[in-house]
Design an enzyme around this catalytic site. Structure first.
Site, short mmCIF file in Angstrom:
data_model
loop_
_atom_site.label_atom_id
_atom_site.label_comp_id
_atom_site.label_asym_id
_atom_site.label_seq_id
_atom_site.Cartn_x
_atom_site.Cartn_y
_atom_site.Cartn_z
N CYS A 45 22.39 55.07 43.97
CA CYS A 45 23.68 54.52 44.40
C CYS A 45 23.57 53.80 45.73
O CYS A 45 24.04 52.67 45.88
CB CYS A 45 24.72 55.63 44.48
N CYS A 50 25.29 51.23 43.16
CA CYS A 50 26.68 50.87 43.36
C CYS A 50 27.00 50.33 44.74
O CYS A 50 27.86 49.46 44.88
CB CYS A 50 27.58 52.07 43.03
N LYS A 53 25.44 46.72 45.12
CA LYS A 53 26.10 45.89 44.11
C LYS A 53 27.53 45.55 44.52
O LYS A 53 27.97 44.41 44.36
CB LYS A 53 26.10 46.63 42.77
N TYR A 180 28.54 48.20 31.75
CA TYR A 180 29.13 47.79 33.03
C TYR A 180 28.14 47.05 33.91
O TYR A 180 28.51 46.09 34.62
CB TYR A 180 29.71 49.00 33.76
N GLU A 184 28.95 43.35 35.26
CA GLU A 184 29.10 43.19 36.71
C GLU A 184 28.17 42.12 37.25
O GLU A 184 28.58 41.24 38.01
CB GLU A 184 28.86 44.54 37.40
N HIS A 440 57.39 46.84 46.34
CA HIS A 440 57.51 45.44 45.92
C HIS A 440 57.31 44.50 47.10
O HIS A 440 57.77 44.79 48.20
CB HIS A 440 58.90 45.23 45.32
N GLU A 445 53.07 48.14 41.42
CA GLU A 445 54.40 48.52 40.99
C GLU A 445 54.57 48.43 39.48
O GLU A 445 55.46 49.07 38.90
CB GLU A 445 55.47 47.65 41.68
#
Length: 451
Positions: A45, A50, A53, A180, A184, A440, A445
Protein backbone atom coordinates in the site's frame (compact mmCIF):
# COMPACT_ATOMS: atom_id res chain seq x y z
CA UNK A 1 5.20 -11.76 31.61
CA UNK A 2 7.65 -12.52 28.78
CA UNK A 3 8.35 -16.16 28.04
CA UNK A 4 12.15 -16.46 28.38
CA UNK A 5 12.04 -19.81 26.60
CA UNK A 6 12.04 -17.82 23.34
CA UNK A 7 14.04 -14.89 21.99
CA UNK A 8 10.83 -13.00 21.17
CA UNK A 9 7.17 -13.25 22.07
CA UNK A 10 6.21 -12.36 18.50
CA UNK A 11 8.08 -12.51 15.22
CA UNK A 12 6.32 -10.84 12.29
CA UNK A 13 7.33 -11.75 8.74
CA UNK A 14 6.43 -8.83 6.46
CA UNK A 15 6.24 -5.19 7.55
CA UNK A 16 3.34 -3.89 5.52
CA UNK A 17 0.18 -2.31 6.89
CA UNK A 18 -1.06 -5.42 8.70
CA UNK A 19 2.33 -6.46 10.01
CA UNK A 20 3.15 -2.98 11.23
CA UNK A 21 -0.12 -2.61 13.12
CA UNK A 22 0.15 -6.06 14.70
CA UNK A 23 3.77 -5.53 15.76
CA UNK A 24 3.13 -2.08 17.21
CA UNK A 25 0.05 -3.11 19.16
CA UNK A 26 1.67 -6.30 20.47
CA UNK A 27 4.68 -4.30 21.65
CA UNK A 28 2.30 -1.85 23.30
CA UNK A 29 0.86 -4.74 25.28
CA UNK A 30 4.36 -5.51 26.57
CA UNK A 31 5.40 -8.24 24.14
CA UNK A 32 8.97 -8.54 22.90
CA UNK A 33 8.52 -8.14 19.16
CA UNK A 34 10.76 -8.55 16.13
CA UNK A 35 9.79 -8.06 12.49
CA UNK A 36 11.53 -8.86 9.21
CA UNK A 37 11.13 -7.20 5.81
CA UNK A 38 13.18 -8.13 2.77
CA UNK A 39 12.15 -5.19 0.57
CA UNK A 40 10.94 -1.89 2.03
CA UNK A 41 9.07 -1.18 5.24
CA UNK A 42 5.50 -0.13 4.51
CA UNK A 43 4.39 -2.93 2.20
CA UNK A 44 2.40 -2.79 -1.01
CA UNK A 45 0.00 0.00 0.00
CA UNK A 46 2.64 2.51 1.00
CA UNK A 47 5.45 1.61 -1.40
CA UNK A 48 3.81 0.46 -4.65
CA UNK A 49 0.07 0.45 -4.20
CA UNK A 50 -2.78 2.60 -2.98
CA UNK A 51 -0.75 5.53 -1.65
CA UNK A 52 1.43 6.32 -4.70
CA UNK A 53 -1.46 5.41 -7.00
CA UNK A 54 -3.76 7.93 -5.29
CA UNK A 55 -1.05 10.55 -5.77
CA UNK A 56 -1.05 9.78 -9.49
CA UNK A 57 -4.85 9.99 -9.50
CA UNK A 58 -4.64 13.47 -7.99
CA UNK A 59 -2.11 14.45 -10.65
CA UNK A 60 -4.32 13.06 -13.41
CA UNK A 61 -7.36 15.05 -12.27
CA UNK A 62 -5.60 18.30 -13.14
CA UNK A 63 -5.81 17.39 -16.83
CA UNK A 64 -9.57 17.92 -16.79
CA UNK A 65 -9.56 20.56 -14.06
CA UNK A 66 -7.32 22.84 -16.10
CA UNK A 67 -9.72 22.60 -19.04
CA UNK A 68 -12.81 23.06 -16.87
CA UNK A 69 -11.22 26.09 -15.18
CA UNK A 70 -11.75 28.15 -18.32
CA UNK A 71 -15.52 28.23 -17.80
CA UNK A 72 -14.89 29.37 -14.23
CA UNK A 73 -13.04 32.43 -15.49
CA UNK A 74 -9.47 31.21 -15.34
CA UNK A 75 -7.00 31.71 -18.18
CA UNK A 76 -4.09 29.29 -18.01
CA UNK A 77 -1.41 29.78 -20.62
CA UNK A 78 1.48 27.51 -21.47
CA UNK A 79 0.30 24.56 -19.43
CA UNK A 80 2.34 21.37 -19.76
CA UNK A 81 2.81 18.10 -17.92
CA UNK A 82 6.11 16.67 -16.66
CA UNK A 83 5.73 12.98 -15.80
CA UNK A 84 9.25 12.64 -14.40
CA UNK A 85 8.64 15.54 -12.03
CA UNK A 86 5.45 13.96 -10.70
CA UNK A 87 7.02 10.49 -10.55
CA UNK A 88 9.99 11.74 -8.53
CA UNK A 89 7.84 13.82 -6.17
CA UNK A 90 5.70 10.76 -5.48
CA UNK A 91 8.73 8.57 -4.80
CA UNK A 92 10.19 11.21 -2.51
CA UNK A 93 7.05 11.15 -0.40
CA UNK A 94 7.07 7.35 -0.38
CA UNK A 95 10.58 7.53 1.09
CA UNK A 96 9.22 9.85 3.77
CA UNK A 97 6.37 7.49 4.63
CA UNK A 98 8.69 4.48 4.75
CA UNK A 99 10.82 6.33 7.28
CA UNK A 100 7.75 7.08 9.41
CA UNK A 101 6.74 3.41 9.45
CA UNK A 102 10.22 2.46 10.63
CA UNK A 103 10.20 5.19 13.28
CA UNK A 104 6.85 3.99 14.60
CA UNK A 105 8.19 0.48 15.14
CA UNK A 106 11.46 1.78 16.61
CA UNK A 107 9.52 3.97 19.04
CA UNK A 108 7.62 0.92 20.25
CA UNK A 109 10.78 -1.10 20.77
CA UNK A 110 10.24 -3.46 17.85
CA UNK A 111 13.45 -5.07 16.57
CA UNK A 112 13.58 -4.74 12.77
CA UNK A 113 15.51 -7.13 10.56
CA UNK A 114 15.80 -5.75 7.03
CA UNK A 115 16.26 -9.14 5.41
CA UNK A 116 14.33 -12.21 4.36
CA UNK A 117 13.04 -14.58 7.04
CA UNK A 118 12.10 -18.25 6.78
CA UNK A 119 10.43 -20.58 9.24
CA UNK A 120 12.90 -23.44 9.64
CA UNK A 121 11.38 -25.37 12.52
CA UNK A 122 8.89 -25.17 15.39
CA UNK A 123 8.99 -21.60 16.76
CA UNK A 124 12.22 -21.07 14.78
CA UNK A 125 13.04 -18.40 12.18
CA UNK A 126 16.23 -18.23 10.14
CA UNK A 127 17.21 -14.90 8.59
CA UNK A 128 19.01 -14.49 5.28
CA UNK A 129 22.16 -13.55 7.19
CA UNK A 130 22.12 -16.96 8.84
CA UNK A 131 20.99 -15.68 12.23
CA UNK A 132 18.51 -18.01 13.95
CA UNK A 133 15.92 -16.71 16.41
CA UNK A 134 12.95 -18.23 18.20
CA UNK A 135 9.51 -16.82 18.94
CA UNK A 136 6.50 -17.95 20.92
CA UNK A 137 4.22 -16.73 18.14
CA UNK A 138 4.87 -16.13 14.44
CA UNK A 139 2.73 -13.80 12.34
CA UNK A 140 2.88 -13.98 8.54
CA UNK A 141 1.94 -10.70 6.85
CA UNK A 142 3.75 -10.96 3.53
CA UNK A 143 0.89 -9.67 1.38
CA UNK A 144 0.40 -10.45 -2.29
CA UNK A 145 1.94 -9.58 -5.64
CA UNK A 146 0.59 -8.96 -9.15
CA UNK A 147 -0.34 -12.10 -11.06
CA UNK A 148 1.53 -12.55 -14.33
CA UNK A 149 -0.32 -14.91 -16.70
CA UNK A 150 1.61 -17.38 -18.80
CA UNK A 151 1.84 -16.35 -22.45
CA UNK A 152 4.55 -15.93 -25.05
CA UNK A 153 6.48 -12.73 -24.41
CA UNK A 154 5.11 -12.00 -20.94
CA UNK A 155 8.61 -10.93 -19.92
CA UNK A 156 8.06 -7.78 -21.99
CA UNK A 157 5.02 -6.74 -19.92
CA UNK A 158 4.99 -4.70 -16.73
CA UNK A 159 2.70 -4.79 -13.69
CA UNK A 160 1.47 -2.05 -11.38
CA UNK A 161 4.77 -2.42 -9.49
CA UNK A 162 6.76 -1.05 -12.42
CA UNK A 163 4.17 1.49 -13.54
CA UNK A 164 5.30 3.93 -10.83
CA UNK A 165 8.86 4.00 -12.17
CA UNK A 166 8.44 4.46 -15.93
CA UNK A 167 10.82 6.87 -17.65
CA UNK A 168 8.00 8.39 -19.68
CA UNK A 169 4.27 8.16 -20.22
CA UNK A 170 3.67 5.61 -22.99
CA UNK A 171 1.97 6.96 -26.09
CA UNK A 172 0.03 3.70 -26.49
CA UNK A 173 -0.58 1.36 -23.58
CA UNK A 174 -2.49 -1.92 -23.41
CA UNK A 175 -3.76 -2.79 -19.93
CA UNK A 176 -4.90 -6.38 -19.35
CA UNK A 177 -7.60 -6.88 -16.73
CA UNK A 178 -11.06 -5.71 -15.76
CA UNK A 179 -10.64 -5.04 -12.04
CA UNK A 180 -9.97 -1.92 -10.05
CA UNK A 181 -6.23 -1.75 -10.79
CA UNK A 182 -6.78 -1.95 -14.55
CA UNK A 183 -9.51 0.70 -14.56
CA UNK A 184 -7.63 3.03 -12.22
CA UNK A 185 -4.44 2.99 -14.27
CA UNK A 186 -6.48 3.29 -17.47
CA UNK A 187 -7.90 6.54 -16.14
CA UNK A 188 -4.51 7.78 -14.97
CA UNK A 189 -2.66 7.13 -18.23
CA UNK A 190 -5.57 8.40 -20.32
CA UNK A 191 -5.52 11.74 -18.50
CA UNK A 192 -1.74 11.92 -18.94
CA UNK A 193 -2.21 11.66 -22.70
CA UNK A 194 -1.77 7.95 -23.45
CA UNK A 195 -3.96 6.11 -25.92
CA UNK A 196 -5.32 3.45 -23.56
CA UNK A 197 -6.72 0.06 -24.48
CA UNK A 198 -8.12 -2.36 -21.89
CA UNK A 199 -8.13 -6.06 -22.78
CA UNK A 200 -10.31 -8.31 -20.63
CA UNK A 201 -10.88 -12.04 -20.91
CA UNK A 202 -14.58 -11.61 -19.99
CA UNK A 203 -17.15 -9.01 -21.05
CA UNK A 204 -17.55 -7.49 -17.57
CA UNK A 205 -15.44 -4.91 -15.75
CA UNK A 206 -15.41 -4.57 -11.94
CA UNK A 207 -17.37 -7.76 -11.51
CA UNK A 208 -18.09 -7.32 -7.78
CA UNK A 209 -19.69 -3.88 -8.20
CA UNK A 210 -23.29 -3.02 -8.99
CA UNK A 211 -24.14 -3.46 -12.67
CA UNK A 212 -25.45 0.10 -13.08
CA UNK A 213 -22.17 1.58 -11.84
CA UNK A 214 -20.12 -0.71 -14.05
CA UNK A 215 -22.15 0.29 -17.08
CA UNK A 216 -21.86 3.99 -16.24
CA UNK A 217 -18.07 3.81 -15.85
CA UNK A 218 -17.78 1.92 -19.14
CA UNK A 219 -19.89 4.53 -20.90
CA UNK A 220 -17.87 7.43 -19.47
CA UNK A 221 -14.54 5.70 -20.17
CA UNK A 222 -15.49 5.16 -23.79
CA UNK A 223 -16.46 8.83 -24.06
CA UNK A 224 -13.05 9.78 -22.69
CA UNK A 225 -11.40 7.73 -25.44
CA UNK A 226 -10.46 4.54 -23.59
CA UNK A 227 -10.86 1.47 -25.80
CA UNK A 228 -12.10 -1.89 -24.53
CA UNK A 229 -11.42 -5.34 -26.02
CA UNK A 230 -13.63 -7.95 -24.37
CA UNK A 231 -13.55 -11.75 -24.37
CA UNK A 232 -9.92 -11.86 -25.40
CA UNK A 233 -6.61 -13.24 -24.16
CA UNK A 234 -2.95 -12.88 -25.14
CA UNK A 235 -1.52 -15.01 -27.90
CA UNK A 236 1.86 -13.30 -27.81
CA UNK A 237 3.83 -10.12 -27.20
CA UNK A 238 6.94 -9.57 -29.32
CA UNK A 239 9.47 -6.81 -28.77
CA UNK A 240 10.47 -5.09 -31.99
CA UNK A 241 13.78 -3.48 -32.93
CA UNK A 242 12.51 0.03 -32.15
CA UNK A 243 11.45 -1.07 -28.65
CA UNK A 244 7.71 -1.14 -29.35
CA UNK A 245 5.63 -4.21 -28.61
CA UNK A 246 3.76 -6.22 -31.24
CA UNK A 247 0.71 -7.71 -29.54
CA UNK A 248 -1.66 -10.41 -30.75
CA UNK A 249 -4.91 -10.86 -28.83
CA UNK A 250 -7.33 -13.66 -29.63
CA UNK A 251 -9.95 -12.46 -32.10
CA UNK A 252 -7.94 -9.36 -33.02
CA UNK A 253 -5.32 -8.37 -35.55
CA UNK A 254 -1.76 -7.67 -34.47
CA UNK A 255 -1.30 -4.21 -32.95
CA UNK A 256 1.65 -2.18 -31.78
CA UNK A 257 1.89 -0.66 -28.30
CA UNK A 258 4.61 1.15 -26.40
CA UNK A 259 3.79 -0.57 -23.13
CA UNK A 260 1.80 -3.60 -21.99
CA UNK A 261 0.63 -3.67 -18.38
CA UNK A 262 -0.83 -6.74 -16.67
CA UNK A 263 -3.48 -6.12 -13.99
CA UNK A 264 -5.19 -9.50 -13.75
CA UNK A 265 -5.33 -9.91 -9.99
CA UNK A 266 -2.90 -10.62 -7.17
CA UNK A 267 -1.53 -13.84 -5.66
CA UNK A 268 -0.39 -14.44 -2.05
CA UNK A 269 3.33 -14.23 -1.27
CA UNK A 270 4.02 -17.64 0.28
CA UNK A 271 7.15 -18.80 -1.54
CA UNK A 272 10.27 -19.33 0.54
CA UNK A 273 8.58 -18.79 3.89
CA UNK A 274 9.21 -22.37 5.01
CA UNK A 275 5.53 -23.08 5.58
CA UNK A 276 6.06 -26.68 4.52
CA UNK A 277 8.65 -27.10 7.28
CA UNK A 278 5.98 -26.80 9.95
CA UNK A 279 2.92 -27.98 8.02
CA UNK A 280 0.97 -24.73 7.53
CA UNK A 281 -2.10 -25.51 5.45
CA UNK A 282 -2.73 -23.63 2.20
CA UNK A 283 -5.90 -23.07 0.20
CA UNK A 284 -6.53 -23.83 -3.46
CA UNK A 285 -5.36 -20.36 -4.50
CA UNK A 286 -2.13 -20.62 -2.55
CA UNK A 287 -3.48 -18.54 0.32
CA UNK A 288 -2.71 -19.31 3.95
CA UNK A 289 -5.83 -20.78 5.52
CA UNK A 290 -6.82 -19.21 8.83
CA UNK A 291 -9.76 -19.28 11.22
CA UNK A 292 -11.81 -16.24 12.26
CA UNK A 293 -9.03 -15.22 14.69
CA UNK A 294 -6.37 -15.38 11.92
CA UNK A 295 -4.84 -18.55 13.35
CA UNK A 296 -3.48 -21.21 10.99
CA UNK A 297 -3.71 -24.95 11.60
CA UNK A 298 -0.38 -24.61 13.45
CA UNK A 299 -1.25 -23.35 16.91
CA UNK A 300 1.46 -20.67 17.23
CA UNK A 301 1.38 -19.35 13.64
CA UNK A 302 -1.04 -16.65 12.52
CA UNK A 303 -1.52 -14.77 9.25
CA UNK A 304 -3.22 -11.49 8.33
CA UNK A 305 -3.78 -9.41 5.22
CA UNK A 306 -3.60 -10.30 1.55
CA UNK A 307 -1.59 -13.47 2.14
CA UNK A 308 -4.81 -15.00 3.51
CA UNK A 309 -6.81 -13.79 0.47
CA UNK A 310 -9.88 -13.04 2.57
CA UNK A 311 -10.43 -9.40 1.61
CA UNK A 312 -7.49 -7.78 -0.19
CA UNK A 313 -7.83 -4.27 1.23
CA UNK A 314 -5.31 -2.40 3.35
CA UNK A 315 -7.77 -1.27 6.08
CA UNK A 316 -8.87 -4.90 6.46
CA UNK A 317 -5.27 -6.04 6.95
CA UNK A 318 -4.82 -3.32 9.58
CA UNK A 319 -7.94 -4.42 11.46
CA UNK A 320 -6.87 -8.06 11.30
CA UNK A 321 -3.44 -7.14 12.65
CA UNK A 322 -4.99 -5.14 15.48
CA UNK A 323 -7.42 -7.93 16.38
CA UNK A 324 -4.63 -10.51 16.39
CA UNK A 325 -2.37 -8.45 18.66
CA UNK A 326 -5.15 -7.50 21.08
CA UNK A 327 -6.48 -11.05 21.22
CA UNK A 328 -3.13 -12.80 21.74
CA UNK A 329 -1.28 -10.23 23.84
CA UNK A 330 -3.95 -7.92 25.26
CA UNK A 331 -5.80 -8.18 28.56
CA UNK A 332 -9.27 -8.45 27.05
CA UNK A 333 -11.23 -11.27 25.49
CA UNK A 334 -10.19 -12.46 22.00
CA UNK A 335 -12.20 -10.94 19.16
CA UNK A 336 -12.34 -11.29 15.40
CA UNK A 337 -12.84 -8.95 12.46
CA UNK A 338 -16.25 -8.71 10.84
CA UNK A 339 -15.58 -9.11 7.12
CA UNK A 340 -19.15 -8.25 6.12
CA UNK A 341 -20.32 -4.84 4.94
CA UNK A 342 -16.84 -3.56 4.03
CA UNK A 343 -16.85 -0.29 2.05
CA UNK A 344 -14.56 -0.02 -0.96
CA UNK A 345 -13.64 2.39 -3.72
CA UNK A 346 -12.27 2.40 -7.25
CA UNK A 347 -10.28 5.55 -8.00
CA UNK A 348 -11.29 5.60 -11.62
CA UNK A 349 -12.30 8.73 -13.54
CA UNK A 350 -14.87 9.35 -12.06
CA UNK A 351 -14.45 7.22 -8.92
CA UNK A 352 -16.76 4.49 -7.68
CA UNK A 353 -17.61 3.75 -4.05
CA UNK A 354 -19.79 1.02 -2.60
CA UNK A 355 -20.85 -0.71 0.59
CA UNK A 356 -23.16 -3.64 1.21
CA UNK A 357 -25.19 -5.66 -1.26
CA UNK A 358 -25.56 -4.86 -4.95
CA UNK A 359 -29.07 -4.83 -6.36
CA UNK A 360 -28.55 -8.32 -7.78
CA UNK A 361 -27.22 -9.71 -4.51
CA UNK A 362 -30.07 -8.18 -2.54
CA UNK A 363 -32.70 -9.67 -4.85
CA UNK A 364 -31.08 -13.09 -4.54
CA UNK A 365 -30.70 -12.97 -0.75
CA UNK A 366 -33.70 -10.95 0.38
CA UNK A 367 -36.25 -11.33 -2.39
CA UNK A 368 -38.35 -8.21 -1.86
CA UNK A 369 -36.31 -5.01 -2.05
CA UNK A 370 -36.72 -1.35 -2.92
CA UNK A 371 -34.23 0.47 -5.13
CA UNK A 372 -33.82 4.23 -4.95
CA UNK A 373 -31.71 6.03 -7.51
CA UNK A 374 -30.41 9.50 -8.27
CA UNK A 375 -29.00 10.17 -11.74
CA UNK A 376 -27.66 13.71 -11.81
CA UNK A 377 -25.16 16.06 -13.38
CA UNK A 378 -22.84 17.55 -10.75
CA UNK A 379 -22.98 21.34 -10.54
CA UNK A 380 -19.29 21.66 -11.33
CA UNK A 381 -19.79 19.68 -14.55
CA UNK A 382 -22.73 21.88 -15.52
CA UNK A 383 -20.70 25.09 -15.24
CA UNK A 384 -17.70 23.45 -16.92
CA UNK A 385 -19.82 22.27 -19.84
CA UNK A 386 -18.96 18.63 -19.12
CA UNK A 387 -21.81 16.19 -19.78
CA UNK A 388 -20.59 13.54 -17.37
CA UNK A 389 -23.32 12.37 -14.97
CA UNK A 390 -23.18 10.88 -11.50
CA UNK A 391 -25.28 7.96 -10.27
CA UNK A 392 -26.24 6.99 -6.71
CA UNK A 393 -28.17 3.83 -5.81
CA UNK A 394 -29.64 2.85 -2.48
CA UNK A 395 -30.80 -0.72 -1.89
CA UNK A 396 -33.42 -1.21 0.84
CA UNK A 397 -34.84 -4.38 2.40
CA UNK A 398 -38.59 -4.01 1.80
CA UNK A 399 -39.37 -6.10 4.89
CA UNK A 400 -37.91 -3.66 7.43
CA UNK A 401 -36.84 -0.50 5.51
CA UNK A 402 -33.19 -1.19 6.40
CA UNK A 403 -30.58 0.06 3.94
CA UNK A 404 -28.47 -2.91 2.83
CA UNK A 405 -26.38 -1.27 0.11
CA UNK A 406 -25.25 2.09 -1.21
CA UNK A 407 -23.44 2.47 -4.55
CA UNK A 408 -22.08 5.65 -6.10
CA UNK A 409 -20.16 6.81 -9.14
CA UNK A 410 -19.46 10.54 -9.09
CA UNK A 411 -16.71 13.00 -8.16
CA UNK A 412 -15.65 12.56 -4.50
CA UNK A 413 -17.81 9.45 -4.12
CA UNK A 414 -15.24 7.67 -1.89
CA UNK A 415 -15.08 10.66 0.47
CA UNK A 416 -18.87 10.66 0.81
CA UNK A 417 -19.07 6.89 1.16
CA UNK A 418 -17.01 6.70 4.34
CA UNK A 419 -19.79 8.36 6.36
CA UNK A 420 -22.57 6.58 4.44
CA UNK A 421 -20.93 3.23 5.20
CA UNK A 422 -21.34 3.88 8.92
CA UNK A 423 -25.07 4.20 8.39
CA UNK A 424 -25.27 0.90 6.52
CA UNK A 425 -23.10 -0.84 9.11
CA UNK A 426 -25.33 0.55 11.86
CA UNK A 427 -28.40 -0.86 10.06
CA UNK A 428 -30.13 2.47 9.66
CA UNK A 429 -33.30 2.72 7.62
CA UNK A 430 -34.38 4.70 4.60
CA UNK A 431 -36.60 6.70 6.97
CA UNK A 432 -33.49 7.72 8.93
CA UNK A 433 -31.96 9.14 5.76
CA UNK A 434 -35.24 10.83 4.77
CA UNK A 435 -35.39 12.51 8.19
CA UNK A 436 -31.91 14.01 7.81
CA UNK A 437 -31.68 17.59 6.54
CA UNK A 438 -29.68 17.96 3.33
CA UNK A 439 -26.51 20.03 3.04
CA UNK A 440 -27.14 22.20 -0.01
CA UNK A 441 -25.71 22.52 -2.58
CA UNK A 442 -23.66 19.33 -2.45
CA UNK A 443 -23.55 16.02 -4.27
CA UNK A 444 -23.84 14.23 -0.91
CA UNK A 445 -27.34 15.62 -0.39
CA UNK A 446 -28.62 13.23 -3.05
CA UNK A 447 -28.33 10.49 -0.40
CA UNK A 448 -31.09 12.03 1.71
CA UNK A 449 -33.31 13.26 -1.13
CA UNK A 450 -34.02 9.99 -2.97
CA UNK A 451 -37.73 9.28 -3.30
Amino acid sequence: MADTQYDFDLFTIGIGSGGTRASRIAAGHGARVAAAEEYRVGGTCVIRGCVPKKMLVYGAHFAEDLVDAQNFGWTIEGKSFDWVKLRDHVQKDIDRLEGLYGETLDNHGVTIFRERAEITGPHEITLASGKVVTAKYILIATGARPHMPDFEGNEHAITSNEAFHLDEVPKRILIAGGGYIANEFAGIFNEFGSKVTIANRSDVILRSYDAALRDRLLQISLTKGIEFCFNTEFEYVKKQEDGTLLVKLTGHEERVFDQVMIATGRVPNIEGLGLENVGVELGDRGQIKVDEFSKTNVDYIYAVGDVTDRVQLTPVAIREGQAFADSVFGPGEPYSVDHSCIPSAVFSHPPIAAVGMTEGEARNHLGSIKVFQSDFRPMKNVVAGRNERGLYKMIVDAANDRIVGIHMIAPEAPEIMQAAAIAVKAKLTKADFDATVAIHPTMAEELVLMK
